[in-house]
Each structure stands twice: as structure tokens, then as C-alpha cells.
Design a protein around this motif. Sequence first.
Motif, PDB file in Angstrom:
ATOM      1  N   PHE B  29      39.233  53.384  34.543  1.00  0.00           N
ATOM      2  CA  PHE B  29      39.052  51.962  34.282  1.00  0.00           C
ATOM      3  C   PHE B  29      40.341  51.314  33.745  1.00  0.00           C
ATOM      4  CE2 PHE B  29      37.783  48.614  31.197  1.00  0.00           C
ATOM      5  CZ  PHE B  29      37.290  47.693  32.104  1.00  0.00           C
ATOM      6  N   THR B  30      40.914  51.950  32.717  1.00  0.00           N
ATOM      7  CA  THR B  30      42.124  51.364  32.130  1.00  0.00           C
ATOM      8  C   THR B  30      43.319  51.521  33.072  1.00  0.00           C
ATOM      9  OG1 THR B  30      42.521  53.454  30.974  1.00  0.00           O
ATOM     10  CG2 THR B  30      41.429  51.721  29.739  1.00  0.00           C
ATOM     11  N   GLY B  31      43.364  52.653  33.758  1.00  0.00           N
ATOM     12  CA  GLY B  31      44.495  52.908  34.662  1.00  0.00           C
ATOM     13  C   GLY B  31      44.568  51.871  35.779  1.00  0.00           C
ATOM     14  N   PHE B  32      43.426  51.618  36.413  1.00  0.00           N
ATOM     15  CA  PHE B  32      43.453  50.632  37.489  1.00  0.00           C
ATOM     16  C   PHE B  32      43.642  49.223  36.930  1.00  0.00           C
ATOM     17  CE2 PHE B  32      41.365  54.020  40.132  1.00  0.00           C
ATOM     18  CZ  PHE B  32      42.406  54.124  41.033  1.00  0.00           C
ATOM     19  N   GLY B  33      43.291  49.027  35.653  1.00  0.00           N
ATOM     20  CA  GLY B  33      43.592  47.745  35.007  1.00  0.00           C
ATOM     21  C   GLY B  33      45.095  47.564  34.831  1.00  0.00           C
ATOM     22  N   ILE B  34      45.761  48.631  34.316  1.00  0.00           N
ATOM     23  CA  ILE B  34      47.213  48.586  34.150  1.00  0.00           C
ATOM     24  C   ILE B  34      47.887  48.368  35.504  1.00  0.00           C
ATOM     25  CG2 ILE B  34      49.225  50.002  33.542  1.00  0.00           C
ATOM     26  CD1 ILE B  34      47.275  51.446  31.523  1.00  0.00           C
ATOM     27  N   HIS B  35      47.284  48.992  36.536  1.00  0.00           N
ATOM     28  CA  HIS B  35      47.843  48.886  37.877  1.00  0.00           C
ATOM     29  C   HIS B  35      47.725  47.462  38.438  1.00  0.00           C
ATOM     30  CE1 HIS B  35      49.417  50.667  41.491  1.00  0.00           C
ATOM     31  NE2 HIS B  35      48.430  50.183  42.210  1.00  0.00           N
ATOM     32  N   GLY B  36      46.840  46.666  37.826  1.00  0.00           N
ATOM     33  CA  GLY B  36      46.713  45.281  38.261  1.00  0.00           C
ATOM     34  C   GLY B  36      45.484  44.996  39.117  1.00  0.00           C
ATOM     35  N   PHE B  37      44.562  45.994  39.211  1.00  0.00           N
ATOM     36  CA  PHE B  37      43.365  45.774  40.027  1.00  0.00           C
ATOM     37  C   PHE B  37      42.341  44.883  39.324  1.00  0.00           C
ATOM     38  CE2 PHE B  37      43.697  49.742  42.978  1.00  0.00           C
ATOM     39  CZ  PHE B  37      44.713  49.093  43.676  1.00  0.00           C
ATOM     40  N   HIS B  38      42.359  44.870  38.000  1.00  0.00           N
ATOM     41  CA  HIS B  38      41.453  43.975  37.277  1.00  0.00           C
ATOM     42  C   HIS B  38      42.089  43.572  35.956  1.00  0.00           C
ATOM     43  CE1 HIS B  38      40.274  46.908  34.207  1.00  0.00           C
ATOM     44  NE2 HIS B  38      40.225  47.814  35.163  1.00  0.00           N
ATOM     45  N   ASN B  39      41.541  42.527  35.361  1.00  0.00           N
ATOM     46  CA  ASN B  39      42.078  42.043  34.086  1.00  0.00           C
ATOM     47  C   ASN B  39      41.013  42.039  33.003  1.00  0.00           C
ATOM     48  OD1 ASN B  39      44.846  41.434  34.636  1.00  0.00           O
ATOM     49  ND2 ASN B  39      44.094  39.800  35.969  1.00  0.00           N
ATOM     50  N   LEU B  40      40.116  43.018  33.046  1.00  0.00           N
ATOM     51  CA  LEU B  40      39.002  43.021  32.098  1.00  0.00           C
ATOM     52  C   LEU B  40      39.453  43.413  30.693  1.00  0.00           C
ATOM     53  CD1 LEU B  40      36.465  44.629  34.553  1.00  0.00           C
ATOM     54  CD2 LEU B  40      36.529  42.246  33.814  1.00  0.00           C
ATOM     55  N   LEU B  41      40.599  44.058  30.627  1.00  0.00           N
ATOM     56  CA  LEU B  41      41.178  44.407  29.319  1.00  0.00           C
ATOM     57  C   LEU B  41      42.600  43.872  29.318  1.00  0.00           C
ATOM     58  CD1 LEU B  41      40.535  48.153  28.438  1.00  0.00           C
ATOM     59  CD2 LEU B  41      39.948  46.165  27.080  1.00  0.00           C
ATOM     60  N   ASP B  42      43.072  43.394  28.162  1.00  0.00           N
ATOM     61  CA  ASP B  42      44.464  42.954  28.193  1.00  0.00           C
ATOM     62  C   ASP B  42      45.374  44.178  28.246  1.00  0.00           C
ATOM     63  OD1 ASP B  42      45.907  43.493  25.563  1.00  0.00           O
ATOM     64  OD2 ASP B  42      44.064  42.545  24.864  1.00  0.00           O
ATOM     65  N   PHE B  43      46.593  43.936  28.708  1.00  0.00           N
ATOM     66  CA  PHE B  43      47.486  45.041  29.039  1.00  0.00           C
ATOM     67  C   PHE B  43      47.718  45.983  27.862  1.00  0.00           C
ATOM     68  CE2 PHE B  43      51.400  47.138  30.229  1.00  0.00           C
ATOM     69  CZ  PHE B  43      51.215  47.365  31.576  1.00  0.00           C
ATOM     70  N   LYS B  44      47.889  45.398  26.683  1.00  0.00           N
ATOM     71  CA  LYS B  44      48.168  46.212  25.496  1.00  0.00           C
ATOM     72  C   LYS B  44      47.017  47.171  25.217  1.00  0.00           C
ATOM     73  CE  LYS B  44      48.155  44.980  20.835  1.00  0.00           C
ATOM     74  NZ  LYS B  44      48.575  44.012  19.812  1.00  0.00           N
ATOM     75  N   ASN B  45      45.773  46.643  25.195  1.00  0.00           N
ATOM     76  CA  ASN B  45      44.621  47.501  24.921  1.00  0.00           C
ATOM     77  C   ASN B  45      44.414  48.524  26.031  1.00  0.00           C
ATOM     78  OD1 ASN B  45      44.064  46.256  22.501  1.00  0.00           O
ATOM     79  ND2 ASN B  45      42.802  44.681  23.464  1.00  0.00           N
ATOM     80  N   ALA B  46      44.667  48.089  27.260  1.00  0.00           N
ATOM     81  CA  ALA B  46      44.499  49.010  28.385  1.00  0.00           C
ATOM     82  C   ALA B  46      45.465  50.187  28.258  1.00  0.00           C
ATOM     83  CB  ALA B  46      44.720  48.263  29.701  1.00  0.00           C
ATOM     84  N   VAL B  47      46.723  49.883  27.960  1.00  0.00           N
ATOM     85  CA  VAL B  47      47.718  50.956  27.853  1.00  0.00           C
ATOM     86  C   VAL B  47      47.391  51.875  26.665  1.00  0.00           C
ATOM     87  CG1 VAL B  47      50.147  51.441  27.331  1.00  0.00           C
ATOM     88  CG2 VAL B  47      49.566  49.669  28.981  1.00  0.00           C
ATOM     89  N   THR B  48      47.002  51.268  25.559  1.00  0.00           N
ATOM     90  CA  THR B  48      46.696  52.060  24.363  1.00  0.00           C
ATOM     91  C   THR B  48      45.509  52.976  24.614  1.00  0.00           C
ATOM     92  OG1 THR B  48      47.431  50.148  23.099  1.00  0.00           O
ATOM     93  CG2 THR B  48      46.312  51.885  21.883  1.00  0.00           C
ATOM     94  N   LEU B  49      44.459  52.426  25.205  1.00  0.00           N
ATOM     95  CA  LEU B  49      43.279  53.236  25.510  1.00  0.00           C
ATOM     96  C   LEU B  49      43.620  54.328  26.518  1.00  0.00           C
ATOM     97  CD1 LEU B  49      40.110  50.998  25.919  1.00  0.00           C
ATOM     98  CD2 LEU B  49      40.256  53.212  24.780  1.00  0.00           C
ATOM     99  N   HIS B  50      44.419  53.969  27.515  1.00  0.00           N
ATOM    100  CA  HIS B  50      44.789  54.926  28.557  1.00  0.00           C
ATOM    101  C   HIS B  50      45.571  56.089  27.952  1.00  0.00           C
ATOM    102  CE1 HIS B  50      45.150  55.776  32.872  1.00  0.00           C
ATOM    103  NE2 HIS B  50      46.377  56.210  32.638  1.00  0.00           N
ATOM    104  N   THR B  51      46.564  55.749  27.150  1.00  0.00           N
ATOM    105  CA  THR B  51      47.385  56.798  26.532  1.00  0.00           C
ATOM    106  C   THR B  51      46.542  57.626  25.571  1.00  0.00           C
ATOM    107  OG1 THR B  51      49.164  55.174  26.596  1.00  0.00           O
ATOM    108  CG2 THR B  51      49.592  57.195  25.408  1.00  0.00           C
ATOM    109  N   GLY B  52      45.749  56.954  24.766  1.00  0.00           N
ATOM    110  CA  GLY B  52      44.899  57.657  23.797  1.00  0.00           C
ATOM    111  C   GLY B  52      43.918  58.592  24.492  1.00  0.00           C
TER     112      GLY B  52
END
Lengths: 562, 216
Positions: B29-52
Motif C-alpha cells: 500500500f505505502t510502496g505503490f503510494g510512494i510510486h505515485g499510484f495513489h495519494n491516500l497517504l502523504d509522502f512523508k507518512n508513506a515513506v516512514t511507514l514503508h521503511t518502518g
Amino acid sequence: MVIFNRRVTVRNALSLVSGLLLLLFTFNTQATNEAARETDADMNYRLDTLIEKPTLRSDSNSTADHSKFEELQAPFLSGPEVTRACLKCHNEAGQQFMKNIHWTWTYENKKTGQTLGKKHLVNTFCTNARGNEGMCAQCHAGYGWKDETFDFNNENNIDCVVCHDRTGTYYKTPPTKGNKACSKMFAGKQPIQWSTVAQNVGLPARENCGGCHFYGGGGDGVKHGDLDSSLIHPDKKLDVHMDEAGPNFACTKCHVTKKHVWTGSRYDVIAKDTEGTGKPGERRDVATCESCHSGEPHPNSSLVNIKLNNHVDRVACQTCHIPTIARGGIATKTDWDWRTAGKTKNGEGYKEKNYTQGNGEHRATYKSIKGSFKYGENLVPHYGWFDGQMIYTTIDTQFDPAGGPVDINRYTGSAADENSRIWPFKEMHTFQPYDKGNNTLVYMHLWGNDQDAYWGSYDFSKAIKAGMEKNNLPYSGEYGFVETYSYWPITHMVAPKEDALACAECHAKEGRLKDLEGFYLPGRDSYRWLDVVGLLAVACTLLGVLGHGMIRLISTKARKQS
Amino acid sequence: MTLRRVMLFTRFERFWHWTQMVLIMLLLFTGFGIHGFHNLLDFKNAVTLHTGSALGLLLLWVFAIFWHLTTGTWRHYVPTTNGLLKVAKFYAFGIFKGERHPYRKAYWRKHNPLQAISYLALKLFLFPAIWISGLLYLLYTFWAGAAPGEALSWVAMFHTAVAFAILMFVIIHVYLLTTGHSFKEHVMPMISGFDEVELTAEEEAYLEKDEPGHIR
């Protein structure tokens, strides 16, 4: 209250009178302010409000009270007299300061071999200080630079008080009067009280430096976008460091000095400071953010901060922490078109003021002496890979006018170069005169009380001819207009951290960095073919399992029926 | 041989499976968000969640690998061609004809041959591909320097491609849960731990005597 006590009543009456006087005085000053504003907000170099309230420098830690020095009790009548008194005690300051660019107006860039500085450069505003010293040298830290006869080796010509005056009453006017069309701008100033000024010297505050640097390019905020008079009394939103109610930094807090030469040159920018704070006790010798905040400015206490620190090697602090420029209610010029200059009404030059900036003041959108302008506020900067080096189009640089706009100063750097970082710039767009025959820029003779000065004659051919002749430069006799750009690195107006850019300002398809090339930026970049193939494969998988399931359903039903 | 309900998925295995499920869904979910497929999470939270989540999953995998090796559970994943074709044929044809699944679960062989080879491929190829490329992506400055140029593009491309493959696995994996008697019947063993297994007399006797809690 003991109202029947006679002495008290007298005192009351006295204070009432003085209060009234004060009120009158204040009213009077306000009236002058209005008058000053009406004359021209663009040209009001030392805002009169400052006289009432010079900014405090609480950090000067001086061990001397200059008002008690005998040497400064003399009835000084001129600047050089004051300077002589200063140099009697500060006996090295003269020789030190004469090496300073504020005095030399010359900068030899050893890396590019170019001779830079106001004495030589052509810019995208009034185009050239050279030959117009009678006007422009009012921002020279010296007395009386009118023309090439000025003696750069006479330390008595140094203007100490322009930087060190702490009364707020000192001001500079153009060294020569110029044409009558211009001279009225500086009328009505009170004479300088040289002795008072001399006795009230101290370390420079923002309004000292700002007296010139806030007004570069010919008016408040015109040139830089991150430097204007709103930084005299800024709040935290405008600049976290200069916040008057907070740290209240003077310029020299970052632009540290050593023997009257200070750091932070835009001719030779340290675009990436890997030394950081240095060891404890080491002298700071640069004006970079890292020299205080280190190379890991965000505390490594969270994933977000670690990731932010990962950016430091490629993204300048300024890029995220200065979200927009010209935020203080004062506009910066973004476009200047010299082609429309010279229109007159009944033979007189005129102004149109069709831009109202954030603080309510009206700014000229047309001036006969300069052409047409556009302004910007809360501007998103231009971003580029910057290694700290600028290549200038100087007076002797030949260019191809058909080859598109000319960069007056081109920043160098690239994603492939580890020493480059992404920096914000103010981009200035101009149409300015050039020599059509020689394909070079020109020096214009703008200022002067003669027939050739553009500010008066409104004749480009005369002004350019005179400007080039004065400097023994070849001129074909034919001028045209060339489209130019200039780039001003942004480093002031640092916003509070909560106003720093959100990640998606850049990490997005249409983000701020959409035009920067040569690197992979997550959120912005992707491989279209991979996305198409990937999504197709996922769709096929879904269709496959759906199909498989459908067949199962149908076949089960068929079996049950049979 | 008797059919008994036996503890097949012990507590750690179930914890591993479901934690892994949650983390992989989060990562997709977060990965495809970072990739730009959706904007359901802002980039900062997406990256943080993805890395975490990625770091969490890596830690979980360290424990899981250790667990597989020390408990001998790895043997469930040893690939075999024995019966592989039969199972494949079942999913391709037999299932539509209402045939019975050809594979009988054994105490030391809880996956059918197709399952075993699929999971093995997932663990040996897809998972390492995603975490190696992910770590290279996260820590690119350590191997490619501040100016990675094309190198980072390649890593990003590879990482994205593997993510698509994992998403495909997830779709098929979830779909196959519906192929038994019921979806619930397929999911329950991973919740309660118990599943029906044909035991040999020796296995039954051993469990009855030494692991009475593992047999019902």
C-alpha cells in the motif's frame, strides 16, 4: 492622589506640556513618513520609521562607550573627519577594510578567472554601476566616489559610520546630483549630525547592512527576493533567526568577520559544506547553515529525521526551509523590460504604480527612466543543481542573440557532481539593451546632469555611446534588446520548521523539481513501460483467478443440476 | 493411518504468518503510494511507514529463518516432483469436475508439492529480491555515493518490478483459499493452528503420549 500639593501640580503641568510636545513631534514624524512614502516607496532607502526605532543589538558586548572618548567630542563637519578619528584608535581597520569588497567593488574569481564585482559587472536591473557611480556609489562604503578619479588608497575615504552608526539617523545620498528628474528623490533630509553619529557607533545591525542590501537593484526588495526592509523588524514566520522577538540575529551573526572581511560571498558560494560545525572552539569561517547546524541538522531520533539527514548531501538546507521568498509584504521584481522605457507625457518622464504589495504600498509598474516591471510575492523559487560557481556574461563576453535568452549569471552544477546540491534561486527575467553589431552587453550612461544621460535624455543611443566611450569600449553604434536571465541564490527568510516544505512538494509528478534532470526522484520518476507491464500482469492475474473461480462456480452448478 | 486434528501451525508460525501478512499489505500500500499510484497517504507518512514496516519485516524474517533452521520446519519446503503434476492437473482441470484434491497432508509434509515449491520460490527468490533491492535503495549512499546516477534508477526499477510480482502472489494465494470446501476452512488452521492430517500409528502414539496438547 495629592492634587493640592503645588509642586506636584507644577510637575503634572510640565509633563502634560512635554507629553503634548511629544505627541506633536510624533504626529509630525508620521506626517513626514507619509510624505516620504508619497515621494516613492521604491526609492526610500532609509525608511524614516527606523529613526524612531533602531533595532537592538543586545549581543555587542562592547567594553567601550564611544560617547565618552575625547577624540569623538570634536564638532565633526564631514565623513572623512570622522573616519580620521576612528582610525586614530582603530589603526589597522583602514588597511583591513580596503581589502573588503564593500570598498573594492571588485572580486577576482580565481576558479573561473573572471573579474567580478559591481565595478565591472552588467546586471539585469539598472544594468551597470560602472560609469554611474554618481548614483550607484551611494552604496559604496566610502565618501565621494563620483568617477574614475576616486582614490582607493586613501583610507580617510572609508565610510565607517554607514555600517557602524547606531543612531539610525545617518544616511547616504548619491555622490552627484544627477538630472533634475532624479534629484528630488533625496530632497528634504535632515542634515547629518556627524558628532552624534560618531559618538554612537557600535556593531552593525540589520538596518545598517540593509540600508544597501535590502534595496539592491534600485528599490526595496527589487533584487534578491530574500532580502528586503521587512527584515528590519521581522517576526518568526518571516525569519527564524532574525525574529525580533526571538534570536534577533544581526547579519554578522552568520556573516562572520575576520579583520574586516566577512564570509558568505555570492560570487563564490559554498554550496556544500561538509565540515559542519568543526571541533569545539574552532573559529567559524563560513556563513553556511552547516557551520552552526552541522551536517546532520535533524536529530537522529526518528525515521523521518534520519531520512531528512540523508538529504543533506544533495539538497541545500535553503531548498526546504525557505518555502517561498518575498514573504514580508514587500514585493521583488521578477520581470524588467527596458524596451518600453523613454515614454513621456508633455515631455516629462512619468510613473505608473499599478502593483500593490502585501504591506499596502504601491509599486511602480512603469517608469520612463527604466521601463516596465512585474513583481512577485510569496514566490516559489527556481531550483537548480549548484556547485557554488557562477559564470557571468561580462561586458566583453560575446553571445549569439539568436541563440535564445542570455544568462547574465549562469550557475554550474549537476546531479552527477557530488559537490552540487539542489539550491533555490530567484530568477530574474529582463529585456535589456545590447550592442547589436558586436553582440555584447553594454554599459549605459544613465546618471548625470548632461545631454547623454538616459535619465533625462531618454535616448538609448546617446546613453550607450557615452557609457561605452567613457570606458574605452568598442561600440558598433547600433543597439538592440536582448532577453536575459539572472539567478540569485536564496538563503535568507528561513521559515520556522513547521513551515518547511512537505516531502510531496518535490516528491510528486508535478512537483517543484519536475524540471531537474539526471537523477531518480522517488514519487516523481517511474518507468512507464514497467508500470504498464506490471499493472497488466496484475490485471491478468486478477482476471485469471476470477475466470478460474467463474468456471468453478459454473461447473459446480452444472454438476449439481445433472 | 487415521485422520486426526493436529497442531500443524505452532504459535510462532502463526504469529510470523499474520505479522508478515500485515507488513506486506502495508508495504504494498505505502510502496505503490510512494510510486505515485495513489495519494491516500502523504509522502512523508508513506515513506516512514514503508521503511518502518520493511525494517520490521526484516527482523521478523531473521527470527523466522532461525526458527525454520532450529526446529527443522524447513523440511516442509524441500521441493519434490512427486505428485507435483497431479496437483497442477487438479487445479487446471480436476477442480472443475469436482474431483477430490489429490494431496493428503502429512505430519511432516503439510504443504502439497505445488504449494511447497511456490513458497520456496517466494522465500528464495521474491523475498530476497525485494529486501536486497530495498536495502540498496534505502542505503544507496553507502555503495553508490551521493551521486548514484543510473544505479539508483536500476535499483528502483527492479524493486518496483518485484513488488508487482509479490502483489500477484498475494492475489493467487488469497484466491486459492477459496478452493477448498470453504474459505473459512482454509483459513482456520492458520488461526487455531489445528488441521486434519493423516497420521501413522507411530506419529499418533507419539503425539498422544508426548504432545497431548497438539492432537485432538
